[in-house]
Design a protein around this motif. Structure first.
Motif, PDB file in Angstrom:
ATOM      1  N   GLN A  54      64.684  18.163 -60.921  1.00 24.09           N
ATOM      2  CA  GLN A  54      63.730  19.260 -61.135  1.00 24.09           C
ATOM      3  C   GLN A  54      62.816  18.977 -62.336  1.00 24.09           C
ATOM      4  N   LEU A  57      60.267  16.447 -61.316  1.00 25.54           N
ATOM      5  CA  LEU A  57      59.225  17.045 -60.469  1.00 25.54           C
ATOM      6  C   LEU A  57      58.262  17.902 -61.292  1.00 25.54           C
ATOM      7  N   ASP A  58      58.800  18.673 -62.222  1.00 30.15           N
ATOM      8  CA  ASP A  58      57.936  19.502 -63.075  1.00 30.15           C
ATOM      9  C   ASP A  58      56.952  18.642 -63.863  1.00 30.15           C
ATOM     10  N   GLU A  59      57.445  17.524 -64.359  1.00 29.18           N
ATOM     11  CA  GLU A  59      56.580  16.654 -65.165  1.00 29.18           C
ATOM     12  C   GLU A  59      55.526  15.964 -64.302  1.00 29.18           C
ATOM     13  N   ASN A  61      54.243  17.304 -61.645  1.00 27.23           N
ATOM     14  CA  ASN A  61      53.255  18.367 -61.416  1.00 27.23           C
ATOM     15  C   ASN A  61      52.338  18.528 -62.618  1.00 27.23           C
ATOM     16  N   ARG A  62      52.903  18.383 -63.796  1.00 27.24           N
ATOM     17  CA  ARG A  62      52.096  18.506 -64.998  1.00 27.24           C
ATOM     18  C   ARG A  62      51.059  17.370 -65.077  1.00 27.24           C
ATOM     19  N   GLU A  64      49.826  15.802 -62.625  1.00 23.15           N
ATOM     20  CA  GLU A  64      48.821  16.076 -61.593  1.00 23.15           C
ATOM     21  C   GLU A  64      47.816  17.130 -62.088  1.00 23.15           C
ATOM     22  N   ALA A  65      48.334  18.172 -62.749  1.00 25.58           N
ATOM     23  CA  ALA A  65      47.449  19.228 -63.264  1.00 25.58           C
ATOM     24  C   ALA A  65      46.480  18.659 -64.290  1.00 25.58           C
ATOM     25  N   ASN A  68      43.806  16.768 -62.578  1.00 28.90           N
ATOM     26  CA  ASN A  68      42.852  17.696 -61.956  1.00 28.90           C
ATOM     27  C   ASN A  68      41.864  18.288 -62.955  1.00 28.90           C
ATOM     28  N   LYS A 185      52.447  27.583 -67.247  1.00 25.46           N
ATOM     29  CA  LYS A 185      52.328  26.171 -66.896  1.00 25.46           C
ATOM     30  C   LYS A 185      50.924  25.639 -67.171  1.00 25.46           C
TER      31      LYS A 185
END
Ligand code: ADP
Ligand code: MG
Length: 226
Positions: A54, A57-59, A61-62, A64-65, A68, A185
């Protein structure tokens, strides 16, 4: 009602951004690497495995953000500066964000008059994507997003108005500061990137905001010669 002017330093550079992004995504990648290595530990409990996965995955996503916020529109080797129509470019950005707005019961009002400025199209789009996304995120229970563009003397003026949570004076003062975020987040990088891009296009940004009433951003660019 509160008003703030974000000061503009002309020489500020977007080339710094390329250096920033590799720096920014290194942290989450280091964390992911560490936890994947931990997953190799013999006889690790299922519970620990789930937790490590988890975190990884959170990292991701970070990371990716962060990408972006910087590079949604990036194409290799394109730092072309050209004449662009702000109304056309804003329409494109609004179209991208419309699904997100509709999911949050936000009505979008477009009052776009044609205006030409000189700038890089990718930077322009990234900048307004970041700013308009914040306005949408400021209205979790719905509201109205009004985006306008018009000519005023030798300037093209763009306003982004939301009926959202608004900002305190402290929050307004920290607008554009890297890593400043009030979101669980949040990256705190979207406004920093937007402010830099406005600076490189010789623009200025004003903030007007009131807590629980909403925020209006006014971005002013020199009008391109005919
Ligand atoms: P993030 O969106 O990841 O938090 P940003 O740099 O895009 O990072 O924004 C920084 C902060 O500025 C936000 O967390 C929020 O507190 C504030 N902010 C920016 N735009 C608005 C807005 N339209 N309404 C209210 N607060 C805003
Ligand atoms: Mg943001």
């Amino acid at each position: 009602m509160r008003l703030k002017l974000v000061k503009v330093k002309k020489m500020e550079v977007v080339s710094q951004l390329a250096a920033s992004i590799s720096h920014e995504i290194r942290n989450p990648l280091t964390v992911v690497k560490g936890f994947i290595q931990l997953l190799k530990t013999p006889s690790l409990s299922q519970d620990a495995k789930d937790r490590y996965i988890q975190i990884a995955l959170d990292e991701i996503n970070r990371a990716e953000a962060i990408i972006n916020e910087y590079l949604t529109f990036a194409k290799p080797s394109s730092n072309k500066v050209e004449r662009l129509m702000v109304d056309d470019q804003l329409r494109k950005v609004i179209q991208m964000l419309a699904p997100m707005a509709h999911m949050n019961s936000i009505e979008i009002v477009e009052e776009l008059q044609p205006g030409a400025i000189i700038g890089n199209i990718q930077y322009f789009q990234q900048c307004f994507l970041n700013l308009i996304k914040n306005s949408i995120e400021a209205m979790p229970n719905g509201g109205t997003l009004t985006i306008s563009s018009f000519l005023h003397g030798n300037h093209v003026i763009i306003t982004i108005k939301d009926t959202g949570v608004g900002m305190t004076t402290e929050q307004m003062n920290r607008f554009g500061e890297p890593y400043f975020s009030t979101k669980e987040k949040g990256t705190g990088l979207g406004t920093m990137v937007a402010v830099k891009m406005i600076q490189t296009m010789q623009g200025t940004l004003h903030i007007q905001s009131e807590v629980n009433k909403g925020t209006t951003l006014t971005i002013t660019f020199p009008k391109a010669a005919n």
